[in-house]
Design an enzyme around this catalytic site. Structure first.
Site, PDB file in Angstrom:
ATOM      1  CE1 TYR A  32     -14.418 -34.610  94.328  1.00 18.51           C
ATOM      2  CE2 TYR A  32     -12.526 -34.617  95.183  1.00 18.51           C
ATOM      3  CZ  TYR A  32     -13.527 -34.004  95.260  1.00 18.51           C
ATOM      4  OH  TYR A  32     -13.018 -32.696  96.414  1.00 18.51           O
ATOM      5  NE  ARG A  51     -16.071 -40.279  99.436  1.00 18.10           N
ATOM      6  CZ  ARG A  51     -15.529 -39.567  99.493  1.00 18.10           C
ATOM      7  NH1 ARG A  51     -16.123 -39.413 100.706  1.00 18.10           N
ATOM      8  NH2 ARG A  51     -14.042 -39.003  99.801  1.00 18.10           N
ATOM      9  NE  ARG A  99     -21.133 -25.463  76.191  1.00 17.98           N
ATOM     10  CZ  ARG A  99     -22.106 -25.801  76.340  1.00 17.98           C
ATOM     11  NH1 ARG A  99     -22.750 -25.227  74.461  1.00 17.98           N
ATOM     12  NH2 ARG A  99     -22.163 -24.914  77.482  1.00 17.98           N
ATOM     13  CE  LYS A 146     -14.333 -36.990  97.552  1.00 19.53           C
ATOM     14  NZ  LYS A 146     -13.758 -35.954  97.955  1.00 19.53           N
ATOM     15  CD  GLU A 178     -20.010 -31.636 103.282  1.00 21.90           C
ATOM     16  OE1 GLU A 178     -19.020 -32.651 104.012  1.00 21.90           O
ATOM     17  OE2 GLU A 178     -20.804 -31.686 102.671  1.00 21.90           O
ATOM     18  CG  LEU A 203     -18.146 -36.629 100.434  1.00 28.33           C
ATOM     19  CD1 LEU A 203     -19.320 -36.737  99.091  1.00 28.33           C
ATOM     20  CD2 LEU A 203     -16.965 -36.257 100.418  1.00 28.33           C
TER      21      LEU A 203
HETATM   22  N1  PDD Z   1     -12.865 -33.679 100.322  1.00 29.78           N
HETATM   23  N2  PDD Z   1     -17.011 -33.076 103.189  1.00 29.78           N
HETATM   24  C1  PDD Z   1     -15.966 -32.220 101.446  1.00 29.78           C
HETATM   25  C2  PDD Z   1     -17.496 -31.131 100.956  1.00 29.78           C
HETATM   26  C3  PDD Z   1     -14.659 -33.137 100.995  1.00 29.78           C
HETATM   27  O1  PDD Z   1     -14.915 -32.375 100.160  1.00 29.78           O
HETATM   28  C4  PDD Z   1     -14.226 -34.147 101.934  1.00 29.78           C
HETATM   29  C5  PDD Z   1     -12.608 -34.951 101.252  1.00 29.78           C
HETATM   30  C6  PDD Z   1     -15.283 -34.567 103.018  1.00 29.78           C
HETATM   31  C7  PDD Z   1     -14.121 -35.500 104.118  1.00 29.78           C
HETATM   32  O2  PDD Z   1     -13.958 -37.208 103.066  1.00 29.78           O
HETATM   33  P1  PDD Z   1     -13.141 -37.863 103.606  1.00 29.78           P
HETATM   34  O3  PDD Z   1     -13.167 -37.884 104.602  1.00 29.78           O
HETATM   35  O4  PDD Z   1     -14.254 -39.107 102.241  1.00 29.78           O
HETATM   36  O5  PDD Z   1     -11.750 -37.622 102.148  1.00 29.78           O
HETATM   37  C8  PDD Z   1     -16.541 -34.154 103.493  1.00 29.78           C
HETATM   38  C9  PDD Z   1     -11.121 -34.477  99.446  1.00 29.78           C
HETATM   39  C10 PDD Z   1     -10.331 -34.454 100.915  1.00 29.78           C
HETATM   40  C11 PDD Z   1     -10.858 -33.646  98.670  1.00 29.78           C
HETATM   41  O6  PDD Z   1     -11.856 -32.758  98.158  1.00 29.78           O
HETATM   42  O7  PDD Z   1      -9.323 -33.019  98.533  1.00 29.78           O
END
Ligand code: PDD
Length: 281
Positions: A32, A51, A99, A146, A178, A203
């Protein structure tokens, strides 16, 4: 009632359908992206699209999508929902098939997207700052993808909320990886900006990348290295970045006040620069 996107069609949200055999539902076999919409502009769209392509390639999901097709879909969704400020969530899964753990032979990917309204430019937390608590790192080893396998983050975010915090910073082998849905930064007493280097452990945040680009407009020095919770408690400043928060000042970590409990100058400046860049883009 929103209009959402499902496999090439725009439909009312209560009429949108995905199979119960979808591998996103059965195996979290999908990826996503979340892109913010700021006064009608899609912030860092190309970064998010790149990405997405990378995540799909890592999982060998062969989606027939193009940058322009996905951009047009974002444009349509924003227009059909009168969305000037908020988020667009996009998910691509390996598709629906009976499945079986192994990949199906010839299944069409599932592509869905929807809008969410949100005050992205001036949310309260940009003025007040947010609280963070540390939580154990519970995720798998490929956090650079992601993927929609977010159960560890769901449990950790909930644990943070139950402690009155906005975000959980995940700790593995003594250092912070993170946030559950954001990238973690600190500014040391000697004014160095510290964030973890990219690897399979985190990520590759698109907002992180944009903020690091903006450092050339400041006199801040960057140190890409892991840091400990203790260093974070003693930091001059801390902040987090994500597509939905941009740059959010952190004013408390595990009950330790950071920067006197007020958003610090570095976080405020980087947020301003980030917004200016998004407005210009
Ligand atoms: N999340 N680290 C993780 C684990 C994340 O899920 C996200 C983003 C980030 C920041 O990445 P970016 O700057 O590309 O949004 C770092 C999104 C916003 C979400 O899951 O809603």
């Amino acid at each position: 009632m929103r209009t959402v996107y499902v496999n090439g069609e725009y439909v009312a949200e209560n009429e949108a359908r995905v199979s119960i055999f979808d591998r996103g539902f059965l195996f979290a076999d999908g990826v996503y992206e979340v892109t913010s919409v700021l006064d009608g502009k899609f912030v860092d769209f190309d970064g998010h699209y790149s990405r997405l392509e990378r995540s799909l390639a890592e999982l060998r999901i062969a989606a027939s999508i193009t940058r322009d097709g996905i951009f047009e879909m974002h444009r349509q969704l924003a227009a059909r929902n009168d969305l000037d400020n908020g988020l667009i969530y996009l998910q691509v899964t390996r598709g629906a098939a009976d499945r079986d753990f192994g990949f199906p032979d010839d299944t069409e990917c599932t592509v869905v997207a929807f809008t969410q309204e949100k005050e992205v430019r001036n949310p309260d937390m940009a003025r007040t700052g947010v609280k963070v608590v540390t939580v154990p790192e519970l995720r798998w080893e490929r956090r650079d993808i992601k993927s929609v396998a977010l159960l560890a983050q769901v449990l950790s975010k909930q644990a943070a909320r139950e402690q009155g915090a906005f975000e959980g910073w995940m700790v593995e082998d003594g250092t912070i990886t993170e946030g559950t849905s954001s990238t973690a930064f600190i500014v040391t007493e000697v004014g160095k900006l510290v964030t973890r280097p990219l690897s399979h452990a985190v990520l590759p945040g698109i907002t992180r990348m944009a903020v690091l680009d903006l450092l050339s407009e400041t006199d801040l020095e960057l140190e890409e290295r892991p840091f400990t919770p203790q260093e974070a408690y003693e930091a001059a400043e801390a902040f987090l970045t994500s597509a939905s928060s941009f740059v959010a000042p952190v004013v408390e970590i595990d009950g330790h006040r950071i920067g006197g409990g007020q958003p610090g100058p570095v976080a405020r400046r980087l947020r301003e620069l980030y917004l200016a860049r998004a407005d210009a883009g």
